[in-house]
Write a protein that holds these residues in place. Structure first.
Motif, PDB file in Angstrom:
ATOM      1  N   THR A  24      -1.506  51.028  46.548  1.00 17.58           N
ATOM      2  CA  THR A  24      -0.814  52.229  46.093  1.00 17.58           C
ATOM      3  C   THR A  24      -1.878  53.221  45.609  1.00 17.58           C
ATOM      4  O   THR A  24      -3.044  52.856  45.435  1.00 17.58           O
ATOM      5  N   GLY A  25      -1.469  54.441  45.379  1.00 19.70           N
ATOM      6  CA  GLY A  25      -2.391  55.457  44.898  1.00 19.70           C
ATOM      7  C   GLY A  25      -1.627  56.668  44.412  1.00 19.70           C
ATOM      8  O   GLY A  25      -0.392  56.662  44.397  1.00 19.70           O
ATOM      9  N   LYS A  26      -2.366  57.714  44.019  1.00 14.92           N
ATOM     10  CA  LYS A  26      -1.694  58.867  43.419  1.00 14.92           C
ATOM     11  C   LYS A  26      -2.430  60.160  43.680  1.00 14.92           C
ATOM     12  O   LYS A  26      -3.658  60.202  43.721  1.00 14.92           O
ATOM     13  N   TRP A  27      -1.618  61.211  43.845  1.00 17.75           N
ATOM     14  CA  TRP A  27      -2.137  62.570  43.834  1.00 17.75           C
ATOM     15  C   TRP A  27      -2.306  62.943  42.372  1.00 17.75           C
ATOM     16  O   TRP A  27      -1.415  62.736  41.557  1.00 17.75           O
ATOM     17  N   MET A  28      -3.457  63.491  42.036  1.00 16.26           N
ATOM     18  CA  MET A  28      -3.748  63.940  40.683  1.00 16.26           C
ATOM     19  C   MET A  28      -3.404  65.432  40.617  1.00 16.26           C
ATOM     20  O   MET A  28      -4.030  66.240  41.307  1.00 16.26           O
ATOM     21  N   VAL A  29      -2.401  65.772  39.824  1.00 14.55           N
ATOM     22  CA  VAL A  29      -1.894  67.141  39.764  1.00 14.55           C
ATOM     23  C   VAL A  29      -2.199  67.734  38.389  1.00 14.55           C
ATOM     24  O   VAL A  29      -1.542  67.392  37.401  1.00 14.55           O
ATOM     25  N   PRO A  30      -3.204  68.620  38.295  1.00 24.82           N
ATOM     26  CA  PRO A  30      -3.469  69.272  37.014  1.00 24.82           C
ATOM     27  C   PRO A  30      -2.353  70.269  36.703  1.00 24.82           C
ATOM     28  O   PRO A  30      -1.887  70.993  37.577  1.00 24.82           O
ATOM     29  N   ILE A  31      -1.934  70.272  35.450  1.00 25.99           N
ATOM     30  CA  ILE A  31      -0.862  71.168  35.013  1.00 25.99           C
ATOM     31  C   ILE A  31      -1.377  71.932  33.803  1.00 25.99           C
ATOM     32  O   ILE A  31      -1.782  71.327  32.809  1.00 25.99           O
ATOM     33  N   ASP A  79      -2.449  55.159  52.986  1.00 24.15           N
ATOM     34  CA  ASP A  79      -2.747  55.541  54.364  1.00 24.15           C
ATOM     35  C   ASP A  79      -2.447  57.029  54.542  1.00 24.15           C
ATOM     36  O   ASP A  79      -1.642  57.599  53.796  1.00 24.15           O
ATOM     37  N   PRO A  80      -3.080  57.687  55.504  1.00 22.83           N
ATOM     38  CA  PRO A  80      -2.920  59.138  55.656  1.00 22.83           C
ATOM     39  C   PRO A  80      -1.469  59.603  55.838  1.00 22.83           C
ATOM     40  O   PRO A  80      -1.092  60.642  55.289  1.00 22.83           O
ATOM     41  N   ASP A  81      -0.635  58.865  56.567  1.00 21.95           N
ATOM     42  CA  ASP A  81       0.748  59.304  56.786  1.00 21.95           C
ATOM     43  C   ASP A  81       1.554  59.313  55.493  1.00 21.95           C
ATOM     44  O   ASP A  81       2.277  60.267  55.205  1.00 21.95           O
ATOM     45  N   LYS A 102      -6.415  59.524  44.671  1.00 24.74           N
ATOM     46  CA  LYS A 102      -7.205  58.345  44.333  1.00 24.74           C
ATOM     47  C   LYS A 102      -6.368  57.094  44.531  1.00 24.74           C
ATOM     48  O   LYS A 102      -5.203  57.045  44.107  1.00 24.74           O
ATOM     49  N   SER A 103      -6.940  56.093  45.175  1.00 24.83           N
ATOM     50  CA  SER A 103      -6.226  54.829  45.343  1.00 24.83           C
ATOM     51  C   SER A 103      -6.210  54.069  44.015  1.00 24.83           C
ATOM     52  O   SER A 103      -7.107  54.227  43.185  1.00 24.83           O
ATOM     53  N   GLU A 113     -14.542  57.927  42.613  1.00 24.06           N
ATOM     54  CA  GLU A 113     -14.398  58.665  43.869  1.00 24.06           C
ATOM     55  C   GLU A 113     -12.929  58.853  44.253  1.00 24.06           C
ATOM     56  O   GLU A 113     -12.070  58.040  43.929  1.00 24.06           O
ATOM     57  N   TYR A 114     -12.690  59.952  44.942  1.00 20.18           N
ATOM     58  CA  TYR A 114     -11.358  60.249  45.465  1.00 20.18           C
ATOM     59  C   TYR A 114     -11.328  59.896  46.940  1.00 20.18           C
ATOM     60  O   TYR A 114     -12.315  60.047  47.653  1.00 20.18           O
ATOM     61  N   LEU A 115     -10.170  59.440  47.399  1.00 16.92           N
ATOM     62  CA  LEU A 115     -10.013  59.038  48.792  1.00 16.92           C
ATOM     63  C   LEU A 115      -9.759  60.253  49.682  1.00 16.92           C
ATOM     64  O   LEU A 115     -10.255  60.319  50.800  1.00 16.92           O
ATOM     65  N   TYR A 116      -8.971  61.209  49.163  1.00 14.62           N
ATOM     66  CA  TYR A 116      -8.602  62.385  49.944  1.00 14.62           C
ATOM     67  C   TYR A 116      -8.597  63.633  49.070  1.00 14.62           C
ATOM     68  O   TYR A 116      -8.477  63.557  47.856  1.00 14.62           O
TER      69      TYR A 116
END
Length: 128
Positions: A24-31, A79-81, A102-103, A113-116
């Protein structure tokens, strides 16, 4: 405590595989503080409604450390999809700007490190 509890319609739990893409992983969203556009409410609603898998938000203690709120918006795999689909939903609810992904394996391993980066997926997303 640095994070408020995770919001999820499905009872999300992180999964650590032997590779980044299977975890699993997550988009890091600054607010920004204050959240004038109320983007956290949009993310929160999307998690409660099941449009995104899960989300959590930084507490005031973490905000003092990093200078802004941070939301983690989770994906069932890295995964990218799967990652692109979650980014598409974030864009639909009004999240803009450059985001990092980041995964959970990287987090578990203590890797910074970030994955994407969201810019890697922008050509795949429909234009408004």
């Amino acid at each position: 405590m640095l994070w408020f509890p995770t919001l999820s319609k499905s009872g999300f739990r992180s999964f650590i595989a032997d590779n980044d893409e299977g975890s699993t992983g997550k988009w890091m969203v600054p607010i920004p503080v204050p959240d004038i556009g109320l983007i956290w409410e949009e993310i929160e609603d999307a998690a409660v409604e099941g449009r995104i898998l899960a989300a959590k938000k930084s507490t005031h203690e973490l905000v003092r450390i990093i200078g802004h709120n941070l939301a983690c918006v989770y994906c069932s795999a890295s995964d990218p999809d799967t990652v692109a689909e979650t980014l598409r939903t974030l864009r639909e609810i009004g999240v803009d700007g450059e985001l990092k992904y980041k995964s959970d394996l990287a987090t578990f391993d203590g890797r910074e490190e970030y994955l994407y980066s969201s810019s890697e997926f922008e050509t795949l997303l429909p234009r408004p």
